[in-house]
Design a protein around this motif. Structure first.
Motif: not given
Length: 225
Positions: A212-225
């Motif tokens: 989860r932390d990796i996804m958040k740090a790299n905005r994986i599957g998420m918008d940039l903001q």
């Protein structure tokens, strides 16, 4: 009511990717080439493409965000891979980056013990196995059943209207997305979407805290903001 959640589907696909990378002892920095169909021709730069490149829209692949029936189909993805990395590897939001995971997720799954028989050279099989994996490993573990890329019948389903065409009583029917899904296509209610967000944020049922932390740090599957 269920509605086509469009590119929010990328978040759900990304969760599955992170699960399978961890299960295969891989990271987002590993290369995708070994997990593509061996019958595909890989164009320039494809041998160096990483999972992160796709997950962060920095692949440099050539595609468009139009004509989904062709660009996001199995043959469209194959053609994209054959063309290869021809653009700058800077962020360029392309649906094809996540549509490729309709093939890569079954491929990664096939490497695990007790995985079902999977043929990633077969379009129908990758469609089914992608959606089956998502249902069994992303949605069902948090109590969501019946989540799919196939809509209800037109007489029952949510229809869509252009804000500039409010007098059109017909509405647009978003039909079956099974053959182009990955970067879009899931039909869900707002409550079902909220459930995924809550379980993602507050539990480790779908992904570990590290993932989860990796996804958040790299905005994986998420918008940039």
């Amino acid at each position: 009511k269920k509605a086509n959640v469009a590119s929010v589907s990328k978040f759900y696909t990304a969760i599955a990717v992170m699960q399978l990378l961890e299960a295969n002892d891989l990271t987002i920095d590993d290369k995708i080439i070994a997990h593509l169909p061996n019958t595909w021709l890989a164009g320039p730069g494809v041998s160096n493409l990483t999972f992160k490149d796709l997950l962060t829209h920095t692949s440099g692949l050539q595609s468009t965000n139009t004509d989904f029936n062709n660009t996001l189909s199995y043959e469209g993805i194959r053609s994209c891979i054959q063309t290869g990395v021809v653009n700058s590897k800077t962020r360029n939001y392309l649906n094809v980056n996540f549509a490729i995971f309709r093939i890569l997720i079954p491929s990664l799954w096939s490497n695990l013990p007790n995985a079902p028989a999977i043929d990633i050279t077969n379009d129908n099989n990758t469609q089914f196995m992608y959606r089956f994996y998502m249902l069994e490993n992303v949605f069902k573990p948090i109590g969501l059943s019946g989540i799919d890329c196939v809509p209800e019948e037109r007489t029952e389903c949510t229809l869509y209207y252009n804000v500039n065409d409010q007098n059109n009583s017909n509405g647009v029917y978003y039909s079956d997305w099974s053959y182009i899904c990955g970067g879009g296509g899931y039909f869900m209610t707002a409550i079902e979407m909220a459930a995924v967000n809550a379980y993602f944020e507050h539990t480790e049922i779908m992904v570990s805290k590290e993932q989860r932390d990796i996804m958040k740090a790299n905005r994986i599957g998420m918008d940039l903001q």
